[in-house]
Design an enzyme around this catalytic site. Sequence first.
Site, PDB file in Angstrom:
ATOM      1  N   GLU A  17       1.635  -0.183  35.402  1.00 56.12           N
ATOM      2  CA  GLU A  17       1.522   1.260  35.583  1.00 56.12           C
ATOM      3  C   GLU A  17       0.574   1.662  36.712  1.00 56.12           C
ATOM      4  OE1 GLU A  17       3.311   3.561  34.071  1.00 56.12           O
ATOM      5  OE2 GLU A  17       4.367   2.040  32.878  1.00 56.12           O
ATOM      6  N   SER A  51     -13.005   5.488 -28.159  1.00 56.94           N
ATOM      7  CA  SER A  51     -14.184   4.701 -28.557  1.00 56.94           C
ATOM      8  C   SER A  51     -14.750   3.843 -27.435  1.00 56.94           C
ATOM      9  CB  SER A  51     -13.813   3.787 -29.735  1.00 56.94           C
ATOM     10  OG  SER A  51     -13.412   4.553 -30.854  1.00 56.94           O
TER      11      SER A  51
END
Length: 764
Positions: free
Chosen positions: A101, A360
């Site tokens: 690029e 419990s």
Amino acid sequence: MFSYAPSFFSAANTANNHAASLPAWQRRGWKMLRWIAALFLLFMSINVLFPPPDLPAYSTIITDNKGQVIHAYLTPDEKWRMKTELHEISPLLQQTIVHKEDRWFYYHPGINPVAVGRALVKNIMRGRVTSGASTITMQVVRLLEPRPRNLWSKAIETIRALQLEWRYSKSEILQLYLNLVPMGGNIEGIKSASWLYFNKNPDHLSLAEITALSIIPNRPTSLRMGRNNALIVSERNRWLQQFEKDGLYPHTDIADAIAEPLTATRLPVPRMAPHLSQRLRNSGQAMVQSTLNSELQLKTEKLVADYVRPLRIYNIHHAAVVIINNQTHAVEAYIGSADFTDTIDGGQVNGAAAVRQPGSTLKPLLYGLCIDAGMLTPKMRINDVASNFGGYVPENYDQQFNGAVSMEYALSHSLNIPAVKMLHRLGKEKMVAALVKARFNQIAKDEKKLGLSMILGGCGTTLEELTGLFSAFATEGLYHAPRYQVQDSSQRPSRILSSGASYMLHEILSNIERPDFPVHWQATGALPRIAWKTGTSYGRRDAWSIGYNTKYTVGVWVGNFSGQGIPELSGASIATPLLFRIFNSIDYDNDKNWFRMPATMDSRMVCADSGLPPAEHCQHVTTDFFLPLISPAAVCNAEKEVMISADERISYCVNCVPANGFKRKWYKEAAPELQAYFDQRQIAYERIPPHNPQCQRVFSGNGPTIVSPDNRAEYFIEKSQPEPIMLRCQAEADVARVYWYINNRFYKAALPGEAVFLPPKRGR
């Protein structure tokens, strides 16, 4: 002021005259410097007045503890834009992209004058725009602020490119490019393409894969991965050959890359651990590395789904599981529901974070606190009999009473009355304080509202909180807040229980001789040694089972998100089998690694009838754990020496014992409430004879205890048919008669435990 102006203009004229006297080349140099300074000031002004655009929003990515993506979310503009971190830009990726690029990327200030000149000549010679001379920086500008392709836009891009170069480093600009480059459809950035096409991180891409991805931004519409792979391969190979000509890579690397097939297609986004991912998404980070173990998560998800499927016959639809690593305190598996995709039956509800009644499951913490408070040891006795706590009358799960039981029996059998009795003695404030320290948020909010019923499930908590609490038992009572992110190291541990109390809980909760062991569990031999506690909420709406060993703590909840009660739902029969299956799967054959007894505790011989150190006349002794200098040290008082008549009909106190004609005898002393329990069930026991009626005894022990009416209770009187109020008390064994007084007036004499009825009148 007016006198100063001439001096100023005089100085300026002097400078100009001095500049005029300089050689021509120096005058041109000064002029150029002034132009550069003016342009710099102009640039800085533009930079302040028109700052660079904001950076884009990224997709939130959730990874596992190894960095593998397990979940991802679209950006607000419906894009897959995953942020590529700097460390994920491998040298191979960087070299390939920059060479293709903008090979002068690291040398120009954002614009490449040589490329601009070359493009200008080409465009003039050909009479049309054939080359744009865009650098990577200028492409980033165009991706951040799309504009029409014209000269004015090019000028703006040039200024913006200079701004980006001024603000960011070259590595950060390359990172921006790799994050924004279009990859077809709604996919943007190398990382998104890498995961959605190749299912891997960018730093794991091969040369062929990097090159294939690098050509897509040039023609994102026609070069669609999975649709035009042949065309992509052709373009890829052309660029690979160009790389070889430019000497970028050796021939062998290029040949291997050209020979590599391209079978990529659009893949679905990973959707693992959706409930936890949704929670972590709200952290505001683009990349969140969770503590989840992907293998463990997938395995547990399948176990939960397979387990819940047959339960739907009983109208039980949902389950949740949390698994914590006890060494790292990291949450390694998190299942909020059996099927997240089930939109009809509320699969999106997070059962692990939902506030429910814990049943419990809080009892182990209560008994541990009582041990640390010097109130109990495992073998000490608690009376499991009918009890009234200011109007609150708890019942056991089976609605039965068991008389005097040891603490370990009360816990392993999950008896309710002993638990309420010990919470009453300990003080609910201490229990609440411990739970708040363990990050129980709903309990912290409801602190002022909670009563004794909280120990039986009369409070709100979550599976996350309960699993975190039990993991503290596995770490010698030191609570570490469960970690959900790898980088979360801000949590400070806090002491919940002592190491000795925690070890006693291990030994009690790992005993399989207990009623909550699943009746139909057929794989007992394959079960690794674990400590666990079950719980069933009021109305059978929630079934809990939380277990742990040295390596893991696993929390299981089963029920319905609607809160519907199911007769078959219980912690023992429904939740515990899933707990056992999970432990069999994730930590099989770990029996050798069990907790070691800490140096802060010891064992001793105690009387089996009381759990206290044996006295001279104790006949039955057993071994018990205790905390030196903390646990009760008083000797057993289960038996009492009483002076009685020769015929054993009456007893004497020290004030009325005769000079002769009496003898001494040892009796097992039972509390009045235990005597009432024996009498109601017609259980034979040796009573202490009633006290000498000729002696006015001065009580040295406890006086009678009124069990009816309730203290501070209100009774509503029906005028037409007033119901009598029952008076009943419990007294010591040698009390022969009690006398009732109402508002300081004698009412009636009666036997101990005898019910007396009082016709009610309006008033106190």
